[in-house]
Design an enzyme around this catalytic site. Structure first.
Site, PDB file in Angstrom:
ATOM      1  CG  HIS A 295      26.083 -25.604  79.911  1.00  0.00           C
ATOM      2  ND1 HIS A 295      25.831 -26.901  79.549  1.00  0.00           N
ATOM      3  CD2 HIS A 295      26.876 -25.106  78.939  1.00  0.00           C
ATOM      4  CE1 HIS A 295      26.449 -27.185  78.424  1.00  0.00           C
ATOM      5  NE2 HIS A 295      27.084 -26.096  78.026  1.00  0.00           N
TER       6      HIS A 295
ATOM      7  CD  GLU B  10      23.321 -29.183  81.367  1.00  0.00           C
ATOM      8  OE1 GLU B  10      23.075 -30.383  81.221  1.00  0.00           O
ATOM      9  OE2 GLU B  10      24.444 -28.689  81.134  1.00  0.00           O
TER      10      GLU B  10
ATOM     11  CB  SER C 101      30.772 -27.267  77.652  1.00  0.00           C
ATOM     12  OG  SER C 101      30.545 -26.161  76.839  1.00  0.00           O
TER      13      SER C 101
ATOM     14  CG  ASN D 178      28.477 -30.753  76.689  1.00  0.00           C
ATOM     15  OD1 ASN D 178      28.641 -31.042  75.505  1.00  0.00           O
ATOM     16  ND2 ASN D 178      28.284 -29.516  77.090  1.00  0.00           N
TER      17      ASN D 178
HETATM   18  P1  NAD Z   1      34.371 -18.544  71.317  1.00  0.00           P
HETATM   19  O1  NAD Z   1      35.723 -19.036  70.978  1.00  0.00           O
HETATM   20  O2  NAD Z   1      33.367 -18.360  70.226  1.00  0.00           O
HETATM   21  O3  NAD Z   1      34.464 -17.136  72.122  1.00  0.00           O
HETATM   22  C1  NAD Z   1      35.283 -16.927  73.230  1.00  0.00           C
HETATM   23  C2  NAD Z   1      35.515 -15.422  73.368  1.00  0.00           C
HETATM   24  O4  NAD Z   1      36.157 -15.172  74.626  1.00  0.00           O
HETATM   25  C3  NAD Z   1      36.434 -14.829  72.290  1.00  0.00           C
HETATM   26  O5  NAD Z   1      35.800 -13.718  71.677  1.00  0.00           O
HETATM   27  C4  NAD Z   1      37.680 -14.399  73.059  1.00  0.00           C
HETATM   28  O6  NAD Z   1      38.276 -13.216  72.532  1.00  0.00           O
HETATM   29  C5  NAD Z   1      37.094 -14.139  74.440  1.00  0.00           C
HETATM   30  N1  NAD Z   1      38.072 -14.217  75.544  1.00  0.00           N
HETATM   31  C6  NAD Z   1      39.041 -15.139  75.727  1.00  0.00           C
HETATM   32  N2  NAD Z   1      39.683 -14.904  76.900  1.00  0.00           N
HETATM   33  C7  NAD Z   1      39.090 -13.813  77.458  1.00  0.00           C
HETATM   34  C8  NAD Z   1      39.282 -13.106  78.684  1.00  0.00           C
HETATM   35  N3  NAD Z   1      40.219 -13.473  79.563  1.00  0.00           N
HETATM   36  N4  NAD Z   1      38.503 -12.036  78.940  1.00  0.00           N
HETATM   37  C9  NAD Z   1      37.529 -11.655  78.055  1.00  0.00           C
HETATM   38  N5  NAD Z   1      37.295 -12.296  76.885  1.00  0.00           N
HETATM   39  C10 NAD Z   1      38.069 -13.366  76.596  1.00  0.00           C
HETATM   40  O7  NAD Z   1      33.824 -19.551  72.433  1.00  0.00           O
HETATM   41  P2  NAD Z   1      32.307 -20.034  72.675  1.00  0.00           P
HETATM   42  O8  NAD Z   1      31.973 -21.111  71.700  1.00  0.00           O
HETATM   43  O9  NAD Z   1      31.415 -18.853  72.791  1.00  0.00           O
HETATM   44  O10 NAD Z   1      32.463 -20.747  74.102  1.00  0.00           O
HETATM   45  C11 NAD Z   1      32.628 -19.985  75.271  1.00  0.00           C
HETATM   46  C12 NAD Z   1      32.293 -20.819  76.488  1.00  0.00           C
HETATM   47  O11 NAD Z   1      30.945 -21.300  76.359  1.00  0.00           O
HETATM   48  C13 NAD Z   1      33.184 -22.058  76.676  1.00  0.00           C
HETATM   49  O12 NAD Z   1      33.360 -22.264  78.042  1.00  0.00           O
HETATM   50  C14 NAD Z   1      32.332 -23.169  76.061  1.00  0.00           C
HETATM   51  O13 NAD Z   1      32.639 -24.429  76.597  1.00  0.00           O
HETATM   52  C15 NAD Z   1      30.939 -22.718  76.455  1.00  0.00           C
HETATM   53  N6  NAD Z   1      29.858 -23.235  75.593  1.00  0.00           N
HETATM   54  C16 NAD Z   1      30.022 -23.266  74.231  1.00  0.00           C
HETATM   55  C17 NAD Z   1      28.968 -23.746  73.451  1.00  0.00           C
HETATM   56  C18 NAD Z   1      29.075 -23.779  71.948  1.00  0.00           C
HETATM   57  O14 NAD Z   1      28.215 -24.405  71.295  1.00  0.00           O
HETATM   58  N7  NAD Z   1      30.048 -23.114  71.340  1.00  0.00           N
HETATM   59  C19 NAD Z   1      27.761 -24.180  74.045  1.00  0.00           C
HETATM   60  C20 NAD Z   1      27.642 -24.091  75.434  1.00  0.00           C
HETATM   61  C21 NAD Z   1      28.695 -23.631  76.207  1.00  0.00           C
END
Ligand code: NAD
Length: 280
Positions: free
Chosen positions: A137, A149, A116, A187
């Site tokens: 993104h 994005e 993000s 963001n």
């Molecule tokens: P989340 O916490 O829901 O999920 C992350 C997952 O990654 C977990 O299941 C964890 O076990 C896994 N993980 C961690 N380290 C790992 C590794 N080394 N190898 C494999 N798996 C691993 O997080 P999320 O909300 O899905 O966010 C993930 C990414 O997406 C972040 O970079 C976040 O900034 C981005 N993002 C999030 C949103 C949102 O609304 N939540 C929106 C856009 C982008």
């Protein structure tokens, strides 16, 4: 540039949604996570989502079964034409993941990050083929939100950005191209929406539900607190911290003590059942 197979790393909120879309649109898709329970939750959620689409007549049972056969859940990473990472919002973790995958890939694999707010340039510096690295993104929930994005780092090969934009369009979504910059477009623009609402609640001017109601009555689809709970308060805080740092500690991006406390208590939002609101 043909993208047949995709590995989505991280089976959390975003990764599970992205994998659902990739498999639905015909790609051999591998959803990779280190945590077996995250994979299990993702499997249940995706199958339930496809079943709902079948019941609403948006997907045939045959299409559901074909998509399901294309989607593989894995605890070990595999080689694919495109890597989309959606793991924790930490640069060291993302670099570590990409570096662990790079030796198994040829120079043609595209490495895309769903970050993000972290720097795509910093990811490029850490990989052997910087031209193959870009940001991709998605927004939450990934299966529903149209905007994606496509972020170009300083070294991203234009053909890679074009291939990612074409992929996004083929998934019936809308790519918006931008250069690597803190928070990209959405963001950065959205940060004051969250931070001003947090400051207002901190000062006691109003409560979460009232602020949300006013924002929603003014035309926002979701008020700031409901939206932060959907995003995940840990993710939202990480984005604020990274924008604050990247802006040289600009006061307008200063993280909120209220949000820091919420995260420290493990109240991460919908995914933990409690955030600013309680979910059953
Ligand atoms: P989340 O916490 O829901 O999920 C992350 C997952 O990654 C977990 O299941 C964890 O076990 C896994 N993980 C961690 N380290 C790992 C590794 N080394 N190898 C494999 N798996 C691993 O997080 P999320 O909300 O899905 O966010 C993930 C990414 O997406 C972040 O970079 C976040 O900034 C981005 N993002 C999030 C949103 C949102 O609304 N939540 C929106 C856009 C982008």
């Amino acid at each position: 540039m043909s993208i047949q197979s995709i590995i989505v790393c991280g089976a959390g909120t975003m990764g599970s949604g992205i994998a659902q879309v990739a498999a639905r649109y015909g790609h051999e898709t591998f959803l990779f996570d280190l945590d077996p329970s995250a994979l299990e939750r993702a499997r249940t959620q995706i199958l339930r989502a496809w079943q709902t689409l079948v019941e609403k007549g948006h997907l045939s049972p045959v299409e559901r079964d074909q998509a399901s056969a294309r989607l593989h859940f894995t605890l070990t990473a595999v080689r694919a034409d495109l890597v989309i990472e959606a793991i924790v919002e930490r640069l060291d973790a993302k670099i570590g993941l990409f570096q662990s995958l790079a030796p198994h890939c040829d120079g043609q694999t595209i490495f895309a990050s769903n970050t993000s707010s972290l720097s795509i340039d910093a990811l490029q510096h850490a990989l052997p083929h910087p031209g193959r690295v870009a940001g991709l993104h998605f927004f939450n929930p990934a299966p529903l939100m149209k905007l994606v994005e496509v972020v170009r780092g300083a070294h991203t090969d234009p053909s890679v950005a074009d291939a990612l934009s074409a992929l996004v369009r083929s998934w019936d979504k809308v790519p918006v191209s931008c250069k690597d910059a803190p928070g990209f477009i959405v963001n950065r623009v959205a940060r004051p929406y969250y931070l001003e609402a947090l400051r207002m609640a901190e000062s006691g001017a109003s409560g979460f539900a009232s602020i949300d109601r006013i924002a929603e009555a003014s035309g926002f689809r979701m008020g700031p607190f409901r939206l932060m709970d959907l995003i995940g308060n840990d993710i939202n805080l990480a984005v604020t911290r990274s924008l604050y740092e990247a802006s040289g500690n600009a006061p307008r991006f200063k993280p909120s003590p209220l949000q820091e406390g919420t995260v420290a208590r493990g109240e991460l939002g919908r995914k933990t059942g409690k955030g600013y609101y309680t979910y059953v």
